[in-house]
Design a protein around this motif. Structure first.
Motif, PDB file in Angstrom:
ATOM      1  N   PRO A  95       0.821  -1.231   0.000  1.00 17.05           N
ATOM      2  CA  PRO A  95       0.000   0.000   0.000  1.00 17.05           C
ATOM      3  C   PRO A  95       0.844   1.266   0.000  1.00 17.05           C
ATOM      4  O   PRO A  95       0.496   2.244  -0.671  1.00 17.05           O
ATOM      5  N   ALA A  96       1.957   1.268   0.758  1.00 20.68           N
ATOM      6  CA  ALA A  96       2.808   2.459   0.796  1.00 20.68           C
ATOM      7  C   ALA A  96       3.402   2.744  -0.580  1.00 20.68           C
ATOM      8  O   ALA A  96       3.421   3.892  -1.039  1.00 20.68           O
ATOM      9  N   ALA A  97       3.870   1.693  -1.255  1.00 24.12           N
ATOM     10  CA  ALA A  97       4.453   1.875  -2.586  1.00 24.12           C
ATOM     11  C   ALA A  97       3.409   2.356  -3.587  1.00 24.12           C
ATOM     12  O   ALA A  97       3.698   3.205  -4.445  1.00 24.12           O
ATOM     13  N   TYR A  98       2.196   1.839  -3.467  1.00 23.03           N
ATOM     14  CA  TYR A  98       1.112   2.279  -4.361  1.00 23.03           C
ATOM     15  C   TYR A  98       0.816   3.764  -4.160  1.00 23.03           C
ATOM     16  O   TYR A  98       0.637   4.516  -5.130  1.00 23.03           O
ATOM     17  N   ILE A 157       9.553  -0.828   0.085  1.00 27.35           N
ATOM     18  CA  ILE A 157       8.720   0.251  -0.453  1.00 27.35           C
ATOM     19  C   ILE A 157       9.347   0.815  -1.725  1.00 27.35           C
ATOM     20  O   ILE A 157       8.653   1.056  -2.723  1.00 27.35           O
ATOM     21  N   PHE A 158      10.661   1.022  -1.703  1.00 33.25           N
ATOM     22  CA  PHE A 158      11.350   1.548  -2.877  1.00 33.25           C
ATOM     23  C   PHE A 158      11.214   0.607  -4.075  1.00 33.25           C
ATOM     24  O   PHE A 158      10.876   1.037  -5.188  1.00 33.25           O
ATOM     25  N   LEU A 159      11.469  -0.684  -3.850  1.00 38.18           N
ATOM     26  CA  LEU A 159      11.420  -1.653  -4.954  1.00 38.18           C
ATOM     27  C   LEU A 159      10.022  -1.759  -5.539  1.00 38.18           C
ATOM     28  O   LEU A 159       9.841  -1.757  -6.770  1.00 38.18           O
ATOM     29  N   MET A 160       9.007  -1.840  -4.675  1.00 36.78           N
ATOM     30  CA  MET A 160       7.630  -1.940  -5.156  1.00 36.78           C
ATOM     31  C   MET A 160       7.189  -0.657  -5.865  1.00 36.78           C
ATOM     32  O   MET A 160       6.511  -0.701  -6.892  1.00 36.78           O
ATOM     33  N   PHE A 183      -8.138   0.096  -1.663  1.00 34.68           N
ATOM     34  CA  PHE A 183      -7.660  -1.097  -0.963  1.00 34.68           C
ATOM     35  C   PHE A 183      -7.754  -2.318  -1.870  1.00 34.68           C
ATOM     36  O   PHE A 183      -6.808  -3.114  -1.975  1.00 34.68           O
ATOM     37  N   GLU A 184      -8.899  -2.508  -2.530  1.00 37.06           N
ATOM     38  CA  GLU A 184      -9.064  -3.642  -3.443  1.00 37.06           C
ATOM     39  C   GLU A 184      -8.104  -3.541  -4.615  1.00 37.06           C
ATOM     40  O   GLU A 184      -7.571  -4.547  -5.097  1.00 37.06           O
ATOM     41  N   LEU A 185      -7.875  -2.335  -5.082  1.00 37.23           N
ATOM     42  CA  LEU A 185      -7.006  -2.129  -6.230  1.00 37.23           C
ATOM     43  C   LEU A 185      -5.577  -2.592  -5.915  1.00 37.23           C
ATOM     44  O   LEU A 185      -4.918  -3.207  -6.761  1.00 37.23           O
ATOM     45  N   VAL A 186      -5.124  -2.308  -4.696  1.00 38.91           N
ATOM     46  CA  VAL A 186      -3.775  -2.706  -4.306  1.00 38.91           C
ATOM     47  C   VAL A 186      -3.619  -4.215  -4.324  1.00 38.91           C
ATOM     48  O   VAL A 186      -2.665  -4.762  -4.888  1.00 38.91           O
TER      49      VAL A 186
END
Length: 280
Positions: A95-98, A157-160, A183-186
């Motif tokens: 979620p953080a990366a998104y 987080i960086f890689l994602m 949330f569902e999208l992630v």
């Protein structure tokens, strides 16, 4: 005039020789570890180079490795700790990366700068504050003490985020039009799309925490909670000192799960590292 085909062949031969020499240098400690695990004690420090033992002690050394200390328990502890860390890291990192890759919010640049800054701070620099925090929380000498400090991974987080930058925005807009929440999208769109990067990160995470010796040594006092690297401390004989044959046999057993894990995910690992190259 030089033949281009000849020059190309010469370059390929040179390149492969250099790569094989580099591979041999990196593999030598592992080959030596395996060789030592097969030798009796009197041959380990014998003069001269002997890769294969003159008298095989494989059964004795590997039997001692499995019975002298509860090695299987240490392996189970390592699996529990690495799996717990990885699952929680994924729950936080995806979620953080998104958010960093596809959403706009106030303070985004500052937050991203803090994530990148965290990659520059060695874990050892924060070990003492974390130790004190866990002490006041009453979590020292528990499995939680091995997991909690690593829940948030700046590298994950960086890689994602780098991978998500390459996901088309049209795909996200279409999912939103279909009524999907963020949330569902992630979890239903982004996570399956990021599977190569996720596997690459999983290998990095598991290898790092499986081999971690520093932090378990600091927070674990009970032998039953020891992770595999910490468990190797117990291969000692009070009269003869360290028992190197069983020690190397135990190290081979500890290394084997990582080797099998990497070989099974090698293709996806290369894809993940390649596709997660730096994007804008």
């Amino acid at each position: 005039m030089k033949n281009p085909m000849h020059a190309s062949l010469s370059w390929q031969i040179f390149r492969h020789v250099v790569l094989m020499a580099g591979a041999a240098v990196f593999l030598l400690p592992f080959v030596w570890m395996l060789s030592t695990s097969l030798k009796p004690a009197d041959e380990i420090f014998r003069e001269g180079f002997h890769l294969l033992p003159q008298h095989w002690a494989a059964i004795e050394n590997y039997s001692k490795a499995l019975t002298q200390v509860p090695l299987l328990r240490y392996l189970v502890n390592g699996i529990v700790v690495c799996a717990g860390i990885l699952v929680l890291q994924i729950i936080v990192a995806l979620p953080a990366a998104y958010c960093f890759a596809k959403l706009q919010f106030r303070g985004k640049r500052l937050a991203w700068g803090l994530v990148m800054m965290s990659l520059m701070i060695p874990f050892q620099a924060t070990a003492i504050p974390l130790y004190i925090l866990l002490y006041h929380a009453g979590l020292l000498d528990t499995t939680a003490a091995l997991i909690i400090p690593f829940i948030a991974s700046g590298f994950g987080i960086f890689l994602m985020r780098q991978f998500f930058m390459g996901v088309p925005n049209d795909l996200i807009h279409a999912a939103r039009l279909d009524g999907m929440s963020e949330f569902e999208l992630v979890w239903r769109i982004m996570m399956p799309a990021a599977m190569p990067a996720l596997i690459a990160f999983s290998i990095f995470s598991v290898v790092w925490h499986w081999n971690d010796y520093f932090w378990p040594l600091l927070v674990i006092n009970t032998a039953d909670l020891a992770t595999p690297p910490l468990g190797t401390m117990f291969f000692k004989n009070e009269e003869a000192g360290t028992d190197f044959g069983p020690l190397m046999a135990g190290t081979v057993i500890i290394t084997l799960p990582l080797l099998l894990f990497f070989l099974s995910a090698q293709k996806r690992f290369i894809e993940g590292v390649t596709l997660s190259g730096v994007k804008g």
